[in-house]
Write an enzyme that holds these catalytic residues in place. Structure first.
Site, PDB file in Angstrom:
ATOM      1  N   LYS A 211     -14.996 -53.075  18.083  1.00 46.66           N
ATOM      2  CA  LYS A 211     -13.990 -52.798  16.997  1.00 46.66           C
ATOM      3  C   LYS A 211     -15.035 -52.182  15.698  1.00 46.66           C
ATOM      4  O   LYS A 211     -14.613 -51.078  15.200  1.00 46.66           O
ATOM      5  CB  LYS A 211     -13.317 -53.851  16.436  1.00 46.66           C
ATOM      6  CG  LYS A 211     -12.459 -53.756  14.973  1.00 46.66           C
ATOM      7  CD  LYS A 211     -11.410 -52.820  15.220  1.00 46.66           C
ATOM      8  CE  LYS A 211     -10.939 -52.131  13.872  1.00 46.66           C
ATOM      9  NZ  LYS A 211      -9.495 -52.667  13.385  1.00 46.66           N
ATOM     10  N   CYS A 265     -10.236 -51.040   6.155  1.00 42.62           N
ATOM     11  CA  CYS A 265     -11.137 -51.047   7.443  1.00 42.62           C
ATOM     12  C   CYS A 265     -12.369 -50.132   7.463  1.00 42.62           C
ATOM     13  O   CYS A 265     -13.379 -50.945   7.538  1.00 42.62           O
ATOM     14  CB  CYS A 265     -10.191 -50.754   8.627  1.00 42.62           C
ATOM     15  SG  CYS A 265      -8.560 -51.193   8.764  1.00 42.62           S
TER      16      CYS A 265
HETATM   17  N1  SAJ Z   1     -10.671 -39.617   6.025  1.00 42.15           N
HETATM   18  C1  SAJ Z   1     -11.247 -38.697   5.634  1.00 42.15           C
HETATM   19  N2  SAJ Z   1     -11.434 -37.677   6.277  1.00 42.15           N
HETATM   20  C2  SAJ Z   1     -10.913 -37.606   7.803  1.00 42.15           C
HETATM   21  C3  SAJ Z   1     -10.290 -38.831   8.094  1.00 42.15           C
HETATM   22  C4  SAJ Z   1     -10.318 -39.993   7.385  1.00 42.15           C
HETATM   23  O1  SAJ Z   1     -11.752 -38.823   4.429  1.00 42.15           O
HETATM   24  O2  SAJ Z   1     -11.283 -36.657   8.226  1.00 42.15           O
HETATM   25  C5  SAJ Z   1     -10.259 -41.044   5.011  1.00 42.15           C
HETATM   26  C6  SAJ Z   1      -9.134 -41.153   4.736  1.00 42.15           C
HETATM   27  O3  SAJ Z   1      -8.521 -40.515   3.830  1.00 42.15           O
HETATM   28  C7  SAJ Z   1      -8.959 -42.508   4.641  1.00 42.15           C
HETATM   29  C8  SAJ Z   1      -9.908 -43.280   5.457  1.00 42.15           C
HETATM   30  O4  SAJ Z   1     -10.870 -42.055   5.666  1.00 42.15           O
HETATM   31  O5  SAJ Z   1      -9.199 -42.690   3.039  1.00 42.15           O
HETATM   32  C9  SAJ Z   1      -9.608 -44.304   6.540  1.00 42.15           C
HETATM   33  O6  SAJ Z   1      -8.650 -43.453   7.164  1.00 42.15           O
HETATM   34  P1  SAJ Z   1      -8.211 -43.301   8.803  1.00 42.15           P
HETATM   35  O7  SAJ Z   1      -7.169 -42.603   9.012  1.00 42.15           O
HETATM   36  O8  SAJ Z   1      -9.605 -42.692   9.347  1.00 42.15           O
HETATM   37  O9  SAJ Z   1      -8.376 -44.679   9.322  1.00 42.15           O
HETATM   38  P2  SAJ Z   1      -7.681 -45.968   8.850  1.00 42.15           P
HETATM   39  O10 SAJ Z   1      -8.363 -47.065   7.800  1.00 42.15           O
HETATM   40  O11 SAJ Z   1      -6.114 -45.841   8.595  1.00 42.15           O
HETATM   41  O12 SAJ Z   1      -7.498 -46.831  10.305  1.00 42.15           O
HETATM   42  C10 SAJ Z   1      -8.806 -47.134  11.128  1.00 42.15           C
HETATM   43  C11 SAJ Z   1      -8.406 -46.343  12.593  1.00 42.15           C
HETATM   44  N3  SAJ Z   1      -9.844 -46.601  13.150  1.00 42.15           N
HETATM   45  C12 SAJ Z   1     -10.372 -45.608  13.821  1.00 42.15           C
HETATM   46  O13 SAJ Z   1      -9.686 -44.383  13.681  1.00 42.15           O
HETATM   47  C13 SAJ Z   1     -11.706 -45.463  14.438  1.00 42.15           C
HETATM   48  C14 SAJ Z   1      -7.735 -47.408  13.208  1.00 42.15           C
HETATM   49  O14 SAJ Z   1      -7.501 -47.124  14.514  1.00 42.15           O
HETATM   50  C15 SAJ Z   1      -7.889 -48.969  13.177  1.00 42.15           C
HETATM   51  O15 SAJ Z   1      -7.127 -49.800  13.762  1.00 42.15           O
HETATM   52  C16 SAJ Z   1      -7.940 -49.294  11.409  1.00 42.15           C
HETATM   53  O16 SAJ Z   1      -9.148 -48.369  10.801  1.00 42.15           O
HETATM   54  C17 SAJ Z   1      -8.332 -50.734  11.413  1.00 42.15           C
HETATM   55  O17 SAJ Z   1      -7.605 -51.406  11.229  1.00 42.15           O
HETATM   56  O18 SAJ Z   1      -9.622 -51.085  11.598  1.00 42.15           O
END
Ligand code: SAJ
Length: 411
Positions: A211, A265
């Site tokens: 994870k 996360c």
């Molecule tokens: N973000 C960017 N650029 C991107 C993608 C995301 O700046 O290209 C930013 C988002 O705006 C946000 C942050 O990253 O601030 C995180 O967003 P996210 O959509 O990447 O992820 P979370 O935090 O909503 O969910 C993540 C997921 N993990 C992965 O994709 C590896 C999810 O599957 C997990 O279950 C979750 O963390 C968790 O609970 O750990």
């Protein structure tokens, strides 16, 4: 045989998980320390925003399949979905897991299964088993009796994406880490009630690390995009055009820059790796630093532009940590807006269609909540912080006479 499940922690993960099991016909008791959340859930109303959760919750509560309480009750399987924050120095804080263990322990009987779903540093599941064993010397646990233990303990990290939780909780594959193979099998049997994805069995420690690895992988890749955005700004290159072109290469897939990385996360979990292997985790630590430095850079850009205006009005579009959610946890957009408000010297408007009222961290500073039209009418500087759908569709002509700082490449 699992006929009753207890879910401890009814937040963004626990509540949807509890509702999905209840919808599959299992009797589910959800427990949370937040009395207001318990009351609201028992009335069939979620205290969090997640697509379709309201309809599902109402259905399972009305059917008598899900009930919320503030005290843990007896069950056959316990799912722990409590927060795992870190302390000031980025050291993981397991106090909520410890409290959950102490609340579960008196209810345990031979044959019960406890699954830790909270994202945890390596070794947390073993620690949980120790806390449980200390409370119940009359029962045997896997660390004492191996496969013959009275109680089964496993780690099965949640991996659902906020905004798509009800789909992903069923469709995603699950990493199921047992303290023994029997523990893992018991957890697979429980998840198979609802999970359509594959359940991959491993040890609890590997599941914990899996994870953390997934989220650190994403953090490192976002850091690459964020670093590119700084480089491109210096070299006067459109970073979004650049990334779009680079991604046409069959083996290149760059993520999107933004105002920083938020949420509970990705901005947190990589620190658990750094904390447990500080010498080795160099790249992972640097990625965290790059992403954590991005809000400061955005503030610098906005301040530079505001300094050229008399009585500037700055509108911040979006406070949530990512598009189309109401979640403000660890949100760089919120932090940027707060710091612009704290700096003084400008009127700050905040547009966040997903929250009813601004958090006091903003309103106490005089930051004003505004709707989209008011902000577009009154602002000199428009700062796009979150790519909410509502913001993507605005008529670009309305920005013609504005100074625009777009951290998401939307406008
Ligand atoms: N973000 C960017 N650029 C991107 C993608 C995301 O700046 O290209 C930013 C988002 O705006 C946000 C942050 O990253 O601030 C995180 O967003 P996210 O959509 O990447 O992820 P979370 O935090 O909503 O969910 C993540 C997921 N993990 C992965 O994709 C590896 C999810 O599957 C997990 O279950 C979750 O963390 C968790 O609970 O750990």
């Amino acid at each position: 045989m699992i006929s009753r499940i207890s879910v401890i922690g009814l937040g963004y993960i626990g509540l949807p998980t509890a509702a999905v099991f209840a919808d599959a016909g299992v009797e589910v008791i959800g427990t949370d320390v937040n009395e207001e959340a318990v009351r609201s859930i028992n009335a069939g109303e979620p205290h969090i925003v997640e697509p379709d959760l309201d309809v599902l919750l109402r259905r399972v509560v009305e059917a008598g399949k899900l009930r919320a309480t503030t005290e843990v009750e007896q069950a056959d399987g316990f799912i722990v979905a409590v927060p795992t924050p870190f302390k000031g120095d980025h050291e993981p804080d397991l106090k909520y897991i410890e409290a959950a263990s102490k609340a579960i322990a008196p209810k345990l009987k031979t044959g019960d299964l406890i699954i830790l779903e909270s994202t945890s540093p390596v070794g947390a599941t073993e620690k949980m088993a120790e806390w449980l064993a200390a409370e119940r010397p009359d029962l045997t646990f896997p660390q004492q009796a191996g496969e013959a233990s009275d109680i089964r303990v496993a780690h099965c990290p949640e991996r659902v994406l906020p905004g798509k939780i009800l789909i992903e909780v069923i469709e995603n594959s699950r990493v199921v880490g047992g303290m023994t193979p029997k523990c893992a099998q018991a957890a697979v049997d429980l998840y198979k009630i609802v999970v359509k994805g594959e359940c991959i069995v491993t040890t609890a420690r590997t599941a914990e690390m899996a994870k953390l690895t997934e989220n650190a992988f994403r953090d490192v890749n976002i850091a690459f995009a964020n670093e590119l955005s700084l480089i491109c700004d210096r070299l006067d290159i459109d970073v979004w055009e650049l990334i779009k072109m680079a991604n046409l290469h069959p083996r290149v897939s760059i993520l999107q820059p933004g105002p920083g990385v938020g949420g509970h996360c990705i901005a947190v979990d990589p620190w658990f790796i750094v904390d447990s292997a500080p010498e080795e985790a160099k790249l992972i630590r640097t990625a965290r630093t790059v992403n954590d430095g991005k809000p400061e850079w955005v503030i610098g850009k906005v301040t530079e532009k505001a300094a050229k205006l008399k009585d500037p009005v700055i509108a911040c579009f979006g406070l949530a940590f990512k598009p189309d959610v109401d979640d403000l946890r660890e949100s760089p957009a919120l932090e940027i807006t707060r710091r612009l408000g704290a700096a003084g010297g400008a009127r700050i408007l905040a547009v966040e269609p997903h929250v009813k009222a601004l958090p006091s961290a903003l309103s106490d500073l005089g930051v004003e909540q505004a709707d989209l039209d008011t902000a577009l009418a009154e602002a000199d500087i428009c700062v796009l912080l979150v790519d909410h759908s509502d913001f993507k569709t605005i008529d670009r002509a309305r920005l013609d006479d504005k100074i625009v700082v777009d951290t998401r490449g939307v406008w």
